[in-house]
Design a protein around this motif. Structure first.
Motif, PDB file in Angstrom:
ATOM      1  N   ASP A 147       0.797  -1.239  -0.145  1.00 41.82           N
ATOM      2  CA  ASP A 147       0.012   0.048  -0.009  1.00 41.82           C
ATOM      3  C   ASP A 147       0.868   1.333   0.034  1.00 41.82           C
ATOM      4  OD1 ASP A 147      -2.964   0.607   1.820  1.00 41.82           O
ATOM      5  OD2 ASP A 147      -1.762   2.036   0.556  1.00 41.82           O
ATOM      6  N   THR A 148       0.592   2.175  -1.023  1.00 40.76           N
ATOM      7  CA  THR A 148       1.538   3.219  -1.126  1.00 40.76           C
ATOM      8  C   THR A 148       1.373   4.276  -0.356  1.00 40.76           C
ATOM      9  OG1 THR A 148       0.246   4.119  -2.955  1.00 40.76           O
ATOM     10  CG2 THR A 148       2.054   2.540  -3.545  1.00 40.76           C
ATOM     11  N   ARG A 149       0.035   4.303   0.380  1.00 41.00           N
ATOM     12  CA  ARG A 149      -0.460   5.064   1.134  1.00 41.00           C
ATOM     13  C   ARG A 149       0.399   5.264   2.664  1.00 41.00           C
ATOM     14  NH1 ARG A 149      -6.632   4.341   0.760  1.00 41.00           N
ATOM     15  NH2 ARG A 149      -5.854   2.224   0.882  1.00 41.00           N
ATOM     16  N   GLY A 150       0.902   4.085   2.901  1.00 36.63           N
ATOM     17  CA  GLY A 150       1.575   4.091   4.107  1.00 36.63           C
ATOM     18  C   GLY A 150       2.700   3.049   4.016  1.00 36.63           C
ATOM     19  N   ARG A 151       3.926   3.125   4.780  1.00 36.33           N
ATOM     20  CA  ARG A 151       5.200   2.651   4.499  1.00 36.33           C
ATOM     21  C   ARG A 151       5.578   2.163   5.959  1.00 36.33           C
ATOM     22  NH1 ARG A 151       7.612   1.650  -0.299  1.00 36.33           N
ATOM     23  NH2 ARG A 151       9.565   1.431   0.734  1.00 36.33           N
TER      24      ARG A 151
ATOM     25  N   ILE B  23      -3.632  -1.422  19.485  1.00 33.48           N
ATOM     26  CA  ILE B  23      -4.237  -0.133  19.006  1.00 33.48           C
ATOM     27  C   ILE B  23      -3.570   1.106  19.447  1.00 33.48           C
ATOM     28  CG2 ILE B  23      -6.487   0.991  18.682  1.00 33.48           C
ATOM     29  CD1 ILE B  23      -7.860  -1.297  19.203  1.00 33.48           C
ATOM     30  N   LEU B  24      -3.411   1.790  18.206  1.00 36.08           N
ATOM     31  CA  LEU B  24      -2.572   3.152  18.733  1.00 36.08           C
ATOM     32  C   LEU B  24      -3.762   3.839  19.396  1.00 36.08           C
ATOM     33  CD1 LEU B  24      -0.038   4.532  17.644  1.00 36.08           C
ATOM     34  CD2 LEU B  24      -1.642   5.741  15.974  1.00 36.08           C
ATOM     35  N   ASP B  25      -3.159   4.623  20.564  1.00 36.25           N
ATOM     36  CA  ASP B  25      -3.951   5.283  21.604  1.00 36.25           C
ATOM     37  C   ASP B  25      -4.415   6.563  21.073  1.00 36.25           C
ATOM     38  OD1 ASP B  25      -1.553   6.683  21.833  1.00 36.25           O
ATOM     39  OD2 ASP B  25      -0.978   6.223  23.724  1.00 36.25           O
ATOM     40  N   TRP B  26      -4.336   7.017  19.820  1.00 33.00           N
ATOM     41  CA  TRP B  26      -4.677   8.384  19.648  1.00 33.00           C
ATOM     42  C   TRP B  26      -5.247   7.970  17.844  1.00 33.00           C
ATOM     43  CZ3 TRP B  26       0.381   7.751  19.269  1.00 33.00           C
ATOM     44  CH2 TRP B  26       1.197   8.039  18.129  1.00 33.00           C
ATOM     45  N   VAL B  27      -6.202   8.861  17.338  1.00 33.79           N
ATOM     46  CA  VAL B  27      -6.813   8.910  16.175  1.00 33.79           C
ATOM     47  C   VAL B  27      -5.873   9.654  15.023  1.00 33.79           C
ATOM     48  CG1 VAL B  27      -8.778   9.524  14.947  1.00 33.79           C
ATOM     49  CG2 VAL B  27      -9.070   8.502  16.809  1.00 33.79           C
ATOM     50  N   VAL B  28      -5.530   8.794  13.818  1.00 35.58           N
ATOM     51  CA  VAL B  28      -4.778   9.361  12.958  1.00 35.58           C
ATOM     52  C   VAL B  28      -5.577  10.134  11.700  1.00 35.58           C
ATOM     53  CG1 VAL B  28      -3.039   8.719  11.179  1.00 35.58           C
ATOM     54  CG2 VAL B  28      -3.036   7.528  13.512  1.00 35.58           C
ATOM     55  N   ASP B  29      -5.037  11.313  11.499  1.00 39.20           N
ATOM     56  CA  ASP B  29      -5.715  12.139  10.361  1.00 39.20           C
ATOM     57  C   ASP B  29      -5.075  11.705   9.108  1.00 39.20           C
ATOM     58  OD1 ASP B  29      -7.561  13.529  12.050  1.00 39.20           O
ATOM     59  OD2 ASP B  29      -5.760  14.761  12.911  1.00 39.20           O
ATOM     60  N   LEU B  30      -5.660  11.326   8.326  1.00 37.33           N
ATOM     61  CA  LEU B  30      -5.215  10.799   6.735  1.00 37.33           C
ATOM     62  C   LEU B  30      -6.101  11.714   5.836  1.00 37.33           C
ATOM     63  CD1 LEU B  30      -4.982   7.083   7.128  1.00 37.33           C
ATOM     64  CD2 LEU B  30      -3.105   8.755   7.449  1.00 37.33           C
ATOM     65  N   GLU B  31      -5.742  11.509   4.480  1.00 39.26           N
ATOM     66  CA  GLU B  31      -6.523  12.331   3.499  1.00 39.26           C
ATOM     67  C   GLU B  31      -7.831  12.003   3.430  1.00 39.26           C
ATOM     68  OE1 GLU B  31      -4.211  12.056  -0.097  1.00 39.26           O
ATOM     69  OE2 GLU B  31      -2.681  12.996   0.522  1.00 39.26           O
TER      70      GLU B  31
END
Length: 838
Positions: free
Chosen positions: A3-7, A750-758
């Protein structure tokens, strides 16, 4: 990555070496060190560059059992890097470095070929190219092939021919099987070209391969060395026993050949458990070499036999002799490894030896007298304090490896940690940084509450601390402390504050450790980690002989100045070396927590650090309880929480500590709710809210809470190959989604915060599988609250993933640097930290 949106980029791998002398080698072409680590081959880059950090950067997977032999092809003419490996799985494997134009890309080795299995474990490998290195072009050398010898624990040595083509079609052909007589366990083999035809012999160059004659030395659980001589063709070889060298008084563990620059003679070094190294000369011709004219040699007042072992070899039946050359005396314990090195510029020969007496020695022949003398000695005196205790012994040096330029040597000890010395100034060897790691299954990892450092624990009975070294070009992670060296396998660990952690082992109790002042100051100076209450910390810690409890030590320097000097780990130029880690970086034990009846299985800590929850291995309701302790006075909070009937595998607190989740082998989960009113002193602050029997069809290994921004929900993972998402619906929790996998899921976080993506805002889940593979999933956070649609975001490249079951995953807490990192522990004995790039 798919997935090129995340590495995902592996930024740190910690893994210890198998304690087998033959399971490591240093490549003169790539400059990489390869060593067996469990059933994988770890690849270590010793020097940091602008593009790449130093340290272990990958592990080669392919062997199904421990790797016991590793050997690079010593190819001084080609830039091609060829690696051969063998293991307890009885199979010989061949790897080649795949070149890349991108200097920042992780170097990759591809598997070229593998052999049919031996009847026993492979214990050593010897490899040489066919044909003259100096007269053939690179393409001809590849065409001519490679001769490989592999020794097995069944008492046999197999001869192979490897053909490597640039167009593919690699072939590994079995030529011959030799047996040791009388049968013994081979420990080392060495292969060298005995002679080859030259233009003066009147032999056509195309037939040169037919006239190459090889000498193979074999040693092991015998006090003699067996010599085989023979030639090879594309389809067969004719090695035959030609001599037996006697003189050693115990098992012979290592062999090494080298050719003298000013003659056609070969020198053979043999290292034995009798503490001595013997040198032998292989001479061409019927006349004996000048130094062997007499029949006796006097060494240390004893007469040593100098019998000439004569044999003929090759189609012309050329005469050869092997004579005893020298006895090297200086080691005080078993000699594990001997390795020759010849300087290509001046032809000078040096010998590196590694011994169980905790020393590496470099030997050279005196230019005037020709007597071999020890010119450098590295390591420790075997009689130094602590050499025979659990915290003091390095267990000797198990191997010795030269760098291509001869300015670096490396070795490792019983803890699997490497040590390196650099000859920065002629004759002065200075210790430099190396790599270390666990040598058995890593059972758990835990970040410090703010992500300042990482803790790991293992069945090798040690706990380790890793942090970023601020002086590193890449701010790489290094091991800075070994807080706990124990007598029991340690199963679980959790950080409860910046200066404290709790661990649980196979001993029914938990131990609380506090950071000593010396370690705190070192972390401040080298990692920029500040501790507010540093002056209140104890100075250092020590462990009594035969003891399990690390004691705080506050001895004044004038009372015991030497000891204080030894334990000072502050103000160093580099992170602690292996000898210092195992002796001087312990943390003092502050408390023992009792109550459980069996081995500790898991420990959880509230996010505020005020309480911990613990569980042990259990087969009944009475033992499958969860016990809670408050962290100020370490009193147990009663009653114990009953909910499960079998072992509790994981305990997790919600981000605001309102709920606590437990999952277990009984296939159920339990949610506990925090009690805020009417609570008596030292009463358990949680009570069961909901129990879900048969929540999944197989054992549940892990469970974690989603961030509060994503609503009240948690995720469970089980052997039934599913991950289930549970959400609070009114007053009960219900399953809202099931994600299926192709194999059992053994760990999640689970990451303890929400991630902002496009595409929006997402909750991020890391999923670890039984095979060692792992991936990252994301689920969109709805504007009205809650989450939906878990989908794979990043599939991690198998080349940088662990080789065995993942035991725990831990996302780094959100720190000041905003880093996006995850730590993973695995049964392959590795601790890995990955950086996520979005």
């Amino acid at each position: 990555m798919t997935d090129t949106r995340g590495r995902i980029h592996p930024c740190f791998i910690s893994i210890g070496a198998n304690r087998i002398p033959a399971a490591s080698d240093w490549d003169i072409n790539s400059g990489l060190i390869a060593y067996g680590a469990g059933n994988v081959i770890a690849l270590w880059r010793i020097d940091e560059t602008e593009a790449s950090p130093s340290g272990v950067f990958a592990t080669l997977k392919g062997h199904t059992d421990n790797v016991s032999a590793v050997r690079f092809l010593d190819n001084t003419q080609d830039s091609e890097s060829i690696l051969l490996s063998g293991g307890v799985d009885k199979v010989l494997r061949v790897w080649r470095l795949v070149k890349s134009s991108d200097a920042s890309e992780v170097p990759r080795y591809e598997l070229l070929a593998q052999s049919l299995p031996h009847d026993g474990s492979i214990v050593d490998i010897a490899v040489e190219r066919v044909g003259s290195k100096h007269n053939n072009t690179a393409s001809e050398r590849i065409r001519n092939g490679i001769i490989v010898a592999s020794a097995s624990a069944d008492g046999s040595i197999k001869i192979w021919r490897l053909e490597i083509s640039k167009e593919g079609g690699e072939v590994l052909t079995h030529l011959q099987t030799l047996t040791t007589k009388p049968k013994y366990f081979p420990l080392s083999i060495a292969l060298a070209k005995l002679s080859s035809a030259n233009k003066g012999d009147g032999v056509d160059a195309r037939e040169k391969e037919e006239t190459d004659v090889w000498i193979l030395a074999v040693s092991g659980s015998s006090n003699s060395i067996q010599i085989f001589v023979g030639s090879t063709t594309e389809s067969e070889s004719d090695f035959t026993p030609s001599a037996t060298l006697t003189g050693h008084e115990n098992w012979i563990r290592s062999l090494s050949f080298v050719r003298e620059a000013n003659s056609d003679d070969l020198l053979l070094a043999t290292g034995s458990q009798d503490r001595y190294i013997r040198l032998w000369r292989v001479h061409r011709g019927s006349a004996l070499p000048a130094q062997s004219a007499g029949s006796k040699m006097m060494v240390m007042g004893q007469a040593l036999s100098n019998k000439a072992h004569r044999f003929s070899a090759g189609s012309s039946k050329q005469d050869y002799s092997i004579t005893f050359e020298a006895l090297l005396v200086g080691h005080e314990d078993w000699v594990y490894s001997v390795s020759f090195r010849k300087d290509e510029a001046d032809g000078k020969i040096k010998l590196l030896s590694a011994s169980a007496d905790n020393s590496l020695s470099i030997w050279e022949a005196d230019e005037t007298s020709g007597i071999w003398v020890c010119t450098a000695r590295m390591g420790e005196a075997s009689g130094m304090k602590g050499s025979s205790t659990a915290t003091g012994s390095t267990g000797g040096f198990w191997t010795g490896l030269w760098s291509s330029d001869g300015n670096n040597v490396v070795s490792f000890g019983k803890n699997g940690g490497w040590r390196r010395w650099n000859n920065s100034r002629e004759g002065e060897w200075v210790q430099k940084g190396a790599v270390a790691g666990h040598i058995r299954d890593v059972m758990g990892v835990s970040w410090e509450k703010e992500g300042k450092y990482l803790l790991s624990t293992s069945l090798d009975q040690s706990t380790r601390l890793y942090a970023r070294w601020k002086s590193s070009k890449h701010r790489s992670f290094y091991e800075f402390s070994r807080p706990q060296i124990h007598g029991y396998d340690i199963n679980s660990i959790v950080s409860i504050s910046p200066t404290k952690f709790v661990s649980g082992a196979d001993e029914k109790l938990m131990r609380v450790f506090g950071e000593p002042r010396g370690i705190a100051k070192m972390l401040e100076e080298m990692c920029g980690i500040q501790q507010a209450d540093m002056e209140s910390l104890p100075d250092v810690a020590s462990q009594p002989v035969l003891g399990l409890s690390n004691k705080a030590v506050n001895t004044a320097p004038e009372e015991n100045g030497e000891e204080e000097k030894e334990q000072n780990v502050e103000g160093q130029e580099y992170p602690p070396f292996e000898d210092s880690l195992s002796r001087h970086t312990l943390w003092p034990e502050e408390e023992k927590l009792y109550g459980h009846g069996y081995e500790i299985s898991t420990i959880g800590c509230s996010n505020t650090g005020d309480v911990i929850a613990t569980a042990c291995k259990a087969s009944s309701v009475s033992h499958a309880v969860i016990r809670m302790f408050e962290t100020k006075t370490w009193r147990q909070l009663k009653p114990a929480l009953e909910a499960h009937s079998l072992t509790v595998n994981r305990i997790a607190f919600s981000r605001d500590d309102v709920y606590m989740l437990s999952v277990g082998r009984d296939r159920q989960w339990t949610v506990f709710e925090r009690v805020t009113e009417g609570l008596e002193e030292f009463s358990a602050p949680y009570k069961a809210m909901q129990v879900m029997p048969k929540a999944q069809t197989r054992v549940i290994f892990d469970g974690k809470w989603v961030p509060l921004e994503a609503g009240r929900a948690f995720v469970t993972a089980a052997r039934d190959k599913t991950v289930k998402v549970w959400e609070l619906q009114g007053k009960e929790w219900g399953c809202i989604e099931t994600v299926k996998f192709e194999e059992p899921i053994t760990a999640i976080d689970i990451l303890d915060w929400v991630v902002d993506l496009e595409e929006g805002r997402f909750a991020v889940l890391a999923v670890g599988l039984e095979s060692g593979a792992w991936s990252v999933y994301k689920a969109k956070v709805k504007e009205s609250g809650g989450i939906e649609g878990w989908e794979q975001w990043i599939q991690v490249d198998g080349y940088v993933a662990p080789a065995k079951t993942i035991t725990q995953i831990a996302w780094k807490p959100a720190g000041e640097d905003g880093s996006f990192e995850v730590a993973i522990s695995s049964e392959d004995s590795s601790v890995r930290i990955y950086d996520i790039q979005t």
